[in-house]
Design a protein around this motif. Structure first.
Motif, mmCIF file in Angstrom:
data_model
loop_
_atom_site.group_PDB
_atom_site.id
_atom_site.type_symbol
_atom_site.label_atom_id
_atom_site.label_comp_id
_atom_site.label_asym_id
_atom_site.label_seq_id
_atom_site.Cartn_x
_atom_site.Cartn_y
_atom_site.Cartn_z
ATOM 1 N N HIS A 166 9.806 -10.658 4.643
ATOM 2 C CA HIS A 166 10.717 -9.528 4.318
ATOM 3 C C HIS A 166 10.597 -9.309 2.648
ATOM 4 C CE1 HIS A 166 14.075 -6.912 4.379
ATOM 5 N NE2 HIS A 166 14.113 -6.796 5.691
ATOM 6 N N ARG A 167 10.723 -10.166 1.722
ATOM 7 C CA ARG A 167 11.005 -9.913 0.422
ATOM 8 C C ARG A 167 9.736 -9.374 -0.200
ATOM 9 N NH1 ARG A 167 13.248 -15.320 0.211
ATOM 10 N NH2 ARG A 167 11.361 -15.944 -0.636
ATOM 11 N N ASN A 168 8.450 -9.819 0.386
ATOM 12 C CA ASN A 168 7.403 -9.269 -0.271
ATOM 13 C C ASN A 168 6.995 -7.664 0.506
ATOM 14 O OD1 ASN A 168 5.436 -11.117 -1.810
ATOM 15 N ND2 ASN A 168 6.518 -12.395 -0.226
ATOM 16 N N LEU A 169 7.364 -7.666 1.663
ATOM 17 C CA LEU A 169 7.209 -6.169 2.169
ATOM 18 C C LEU A 169 8.405 -5.303 1.309
ATOM 19 C CD1 LEU A 169 6.976 -6.892 5.947
ATOM 20 C CD2 LEU A 169 5.118 -6.093 4.457
ATOM 21 N N GLU A 170 9.334 -5.856 0.959
ATOM 22 C CA GLU A 170 10.314 -4.873 0.196
ATOM 23 C C GLU A 170 9.798 -4.598 -1.104
ATOM 24 O OE1 GLU A 170 14.319 -6.684 -0.148
ATOM 25 O OE2 GLU A 170 14.832 -5.498 1.676
ATOM 26 N N ARG A 171 9.277 -5.584 -1.532
ATOM 27 C CA ARG A 171 8.455 -5.472 -3.035
ATOM 28 C C ARG A 171 7.494 -4.358 -2.876
ATOM 29 N NH1 ARG A 171 5.320 -10.290 -6.355
ATOM 30 N NH2 ARG A 171 4.496 -8.941 -8.043
ATOM 31 N N LEU A 172 6.387 -4.567 -1.653
ATOM 32 C CA LEU A 172 5.506 -3.665 -1.604
ATOM 33 C C LEU A 172 6.103 -2.180 -1.198
ATOM 34 C CD1 LEU A 172 2.643 -2.773 -0.953
ATOM 35 C CD2 LEU A 172 2.784 -3.227 1.455
ATOM 36 N N SER A 173 7.465 -2.028 -0.605
ATOM 37 C CA SER A 173 7.858 -0.927 -0.465
ATOM 38 C C SER A 173 8.196 -0.261 -1.855
ATOM 39 C CB SER A 173 9.221 -0.834 0.435
ATOM 40 O OG SER A 173 9.898 0.393 0.766
ATOM 41 N N ASP A 174 8.864 -1.169 -2.635
ATOM 42 C CA ASP A 174 9.272 -0.579 -4.118
ATOM 43 C C ASP A 174 7.930 0.147 -4.601
ATOM 44 O OD1 ASP A 174 11.895 -1.236 -3.554
ATOM 45 O OD2 ASP A 174 11.541 -3.178 -4.591
ATOM 46 N N ALA A 193 -1.201 10.860 -0.699
ATOM 47 C CA ALA A 193 -1.990 10.545 0.734
ATOM 48 C C ALA A 193 -2.087 9.020 0.824
ATOM 49 C CB ALA A 193 -3.405 11.107 0.708
ATOM 50 N N VAL A 194 -2.351 8.412 -0.408
ATOM 51 C CA VAL A 194 -2.115 7.117 -0.410
ATOM 52 C C VAL A 194 -0.759 6.500 -0.037
ATOM 53 C CG1 VAL A 194 -2.213 4.864 -2.223
ATOM 54 C CG2 VAL A 194 -3.964 6.661 -2.227
ATOM 55 N N THR A 232 3.198 4.497 5.909
ATOM 56 C CA THR A 232 3.235 4.708 7.610
ATOM 57 C C THR A 232 3.176 3.365 8.374
ATOM 58 O OG1 THR A 232 2.369 6.730 7.541
ATOM 59 C CG2 THR A 232 1.933 5.548 9.458
ATOM 60 N N PRO A 233 2.295 2.441 8.076
ATOM 61 C CA PRO A 233 2.357 0.875 8.731
ATOM 62 C C PRO A 233 3.555 0.038 8.116
ATOM 63 C CG PRO A 233 0.455 0.769 7.458
ATOM 64 C CD PRO A 233 1.067 2.535 7.457
ATOM 65 N N LEU A 234 3.771 0.295 6.941
ATOM 66 C CA LEU A 234 4.815 -0.507 6.257
ATOM 67 C C LEU A 234 6.297 -0.367 7.068
ATOM 68 C CD1 LEU A 234 5.397 -2.597 4.207
ATOM 69 C CD2 LEU A 234 5.887 -0.544 2.684
ATOM 70 N N THR A 235 6.661 0.686 7.561
ATOM 71 C CA THR A 235 8.033 0.905 7.978
ATOM 72 C C THR A 235 8.194 0.170 9.296
ATOM 73 O OG1 THR A 235 8.242 3.208 6.926
ATOM 74 C CG2 THR A 235 9.753 2.819 8.853
ATOM 75 N N PRO A 236 7.391 0.354 10.233
ATOM 76 C CA PRO A 236 7.606 -0.259 11.583
ATOM 77 C C PRO A 236 7.573 -1.941 11.322
ATOM 78 C CG PRO A 236 5.457 0.819 11.465
ATOM 79 C CD PRO A 236 6.256 1.162 10.490
ATOM 80 N N LEU A 237 6.706 -2.400 10.317
ATOM 81 C CA LEU A 237 6.859 -3.701 9.875
ATOM 82 C C LEU A 237 8.036 -4.282 9.642
ATOM 83 C CD1 LEU A 237 3.159 -4.352 8.102
ATOM 84 C CD2 LEU A 237 3.904 -5.450 10.270
ATOM 85 N N LEU A 238 8.508 -3.560 8.685
ATOM 86 C CA LEU A 238 10.006 -4.029 8.361
ATOM 87 C C LEU A 238 10.997 -3.926 9.421
ATOM 88 C CD1 LEU A 238 10.268 -2.233 4.917
ATOM 89 C CD2 LEU A 238 10.288 -4.644 5.254
ATOM 90 N N GLY A 239 10.844 -3.055 10.409
ATOM 91 C CA GLY A 239 11.788 -2.840 11.387
ATOM 92 C C GLY A 239 11.549 -4.050 12.372
ATOM 93 N N HIS A 240 10.284 -4.411 12.774
ATOM 94 C CA HIS A 240 10.078 -5.518 13.667
ATOM 95 C C HIS A 240 10.600 -6.904 12.880
ATOM 96 C CE1 HIS A 240 8.031 -3.891 16.936
ATOM 97 N NE2 HIS A 240 7.365 -2.826 16.266
ATOM 98 N N LEU A 241 10.417 -6.921 11.702
ATOM 99 C CA LEU A 241 10.718 -8.114 10.915
ATOM 100 C C LEU A 241 12.309 -8.295 11.074
ATOM 101 C CD1 LEU A 241 8.910 -8.474 7.698
ATOM 102 C CD2 LEU A 241 8.917 -10.247 9.703
ATOM 103 N N ASP A 242 12.925 -7.197 10.929
ATOM 104 C CA ASP A 242 14.446 -7.415 11.143
ATOM 105 C C ASP A 242 14.852 -7.729 12.543
ATOM 106 O OD1 ASP A 242 15.131 -6.512 8.570
ATOM 107 O OD2 ASP A 242 15.013 -4.482 9.119
#
Length: 536
Positions: free
Chosen positions: A362-370, A326-327, A333-343
């Protein structure tokens, strides 16, 4: 009085009867042959003394007086025979041979000083009658004839006593041996009872089947767990009342030929697996395994079935899985569109100095994605790998491609050495995550501008992946904690290296489920080498 003592006194009474009958027979023979008895009073006294000894032999004295009582009867016999020889000295001087029975009893029944009693009795039999009558022999031949019975009785006394002492030593040794065996048997019985009590007190079910399938032993918990499945351990087989057993997903029925309890009865080893017993709403989770019990010489004694209830553990595992899933979902869910809009913004601001700020985001969002990937992997319940043909070289290529962007930002090269194809049977998805975790760790802990070397090797039995870096290495006091969940070393904390410390834990879980081996060490305290080896 024990059986042995009663037997001895019965034999003593029998000897007294024999001596008395023999004496009366000699006395009657002398009368029938009109042989004169010069000292009849001694013969009469001997008969009276033998009668007294006979009466005494039928008496049963107390325990402390039996030896003295027996000695008194035997010495009375010697005295009676001495009297008989005194009365018959002129007619039958060899009557002293009647003393064979009491002398043998004296010498054999009293091993410590019986020889002296026997020798003394023999000498007295030869000397006392002559001393009483005053009729001494003078000729050499007569002296030799007179001495022969005495010498024979002395030899008999010595031989009997020597044999009795040897017999006593053997008996003492036998008694000591029997006592030691009895003590050992008691100790073994105590240990067995103690072990049984301990085993019966455990919640762990333990049952052992003989090679022919018969039940050798089982504790109470083993019977209880078998009854949950509707199976009797004494006769393990599928019956009409047998309860359904489900696989780890709690929905798929476990085939009867895969039931661990039946495998154990058939002498087949099974690795640990978790099954759910019972219908929906009333299921119990059992962890079961079977393994051979082998003697030190290699002979198989049977097969041991081990069962443990893990219902609460499995429910806790499921709760953890649901929570982490769940977490992970809510954060991704919000992370995926954030990365898309940053691109998209990066494309719009190409060449603009402000785009460097987008790179930071972008680097920090990728870190969060990892981190989300780690949480998602930790939330997955994968008790058994799905083995299919897989190519380890291709999985390495995927992992390297995924980590190449993070490596290039720090000018870290990834060198792959090995064949372009290395096939095995494995769970491709799980093995990909394990390989990715090893390569990702090497990159995180490598210094900028260094090289991570990935080496692939294989033979007929196994494949091997080796990942080497030139980072700070692993402190000796942290090596035993490497595969613990959420373990992050001092270097990671001091240098703010991201991660939850789950990568190596999950990689080790994957390797173990494939019956492989994973080793991580620092040769010469510099850099780290991770070696993953799996059977083909």
């Amino acid at each position: 009085m024990g059986v042995l003592e009663r037997t001895r006194f019965t034999a003593l009474s029998g000897m007294q009867v024999t001596l008395l009958i023999a004496t009366l027979a000699v006395y009657a023979a002398l009368g029938a042959l009109d042989v004169a008895v010069t000292h009849a009073v001694w013969l009469t006294a001997a008969i009276v003394l033998l009668l007294a000894g006979l009466v005494a032999s039928f008496t049963r004295p107390s325990d402390g007086r039996r030896a003295a009582w027996t000695l008194g009867v035997l010495l009375a016999d010697i005295a009676a025979i001495t009297m008989m020889r005194t009365g018959m000295l002129d007619s039958i001087s060899t009557i002293s041979l009647f003393a064979v029975l009491p002398i043998v009893w004296l010498a054999g029944g009293f091993p410590r000083w019986g020889a002296l009693l026997g020798i003394g009795s023999a000498v007295l039999l030869g000397v006392v009658p002559r001393a009483i009558t005053g009729e001494w022999v003078t000729g050499r031949v007569e002296l030799l004839q007179e001495s022969l019975p005495t010498v024979a009785l002395v030899i008999l006394a010595i031989a009997t006593n020597v044999g009795a002492q040897a017999f006593q030593r053997q008996r003492d040794l036998l008694d000591a041996t029997l006592a030691a065996k009895a003590t050992a048997a008691d100790d073994a019985a105590d240990r067995s009872a103690l072990s049984r009590s301990i085993i019966d007190s455990l919640d762990l079910g333990i049952a052992v089947f003989a090679p022919d399938g018969t039940l050798r032993t089982a504790n109470a918990a083993a019977h209880r767990f078998a009854e949950l499945e509707g199976i009797r351990l004494a006769t393990p087989r599928i019956r009409a009342e047998t309860v359904p057993v489900f696989q780890s997903d709690r929905h798929t029925l476990l085939p009867d030929d895969e039931r661990v309890i039946l495998a154990a009865a058939a002498g087949v080893e099974r690795t640990t697996r978790t099954v759910w017993v019972g219908g929906p709403g009333n299921q119990v989770a059992l962890s079961k395994s079977s393994r051979h019990v082998v003697r030190s010489d290699g002979e198989m004694m049977g097969t041991m079935l081990v069962t443990r209830e893990v219902t609460e553990e499995e429910r806790s595992r499921q709760m953890r899985h649901d929570f982490l899933a769940a977490v992970s979902h809510e954060l991704r869910t919000p992370l995926t569109p954030l990365l898309g809009h940053l691109d998209l913004l990066a494309d719009d601001l190409a060449g603009d100095p402000r785009s460097r700020r987008l790179d930071v985001l972008h680097r920090n969002l990728e870190r969060l994605s990892d981190r989300m990937d780690e949480i998602a992997a930790a939330s997955e319940v994968e008790p058994q790998p799905v083995l299919q043909p897989a190519d380890l070289a291709a999985l390495v290529t995927v992992a390297v491609a995924r980590r190449s962007a993070a490596a290039s930002r720090r000018r870290i090269a990834i060198a792959v050495d090995g064949p372009t194809s290395l096939t095995l049977r494995a769970d491709g998805a799980r093995l990909t995550r394990a390989v990715d975790a090893l390569i990702g760790n090497a990159i995180k802990f490598s210094p900028d501008g260094s090289t991570v070397v990935v080496t692939l090797r294989g033979d007929a039995d196994a494949v091997e992946l080796r990942v080497s870096d030139t980072g700070p290495g692993i402190p000796a006091d942290e090596e035993h904690l490497l595969f613990e969940p959420f373990m992050r070393g001092r270097y990671a904390h001091e240098n703010a290296i991201g991660g939850f410390g789950l990568g190596l834990t999950q990689a080790m879980g994957t390797v173990r489920s494939h019956h492989g081996e994973l080793r991580v060490h620092s040769p010469d305290d510099t850099g780290t080498v991770a070696v993953l080896r799996l059977p083909r």
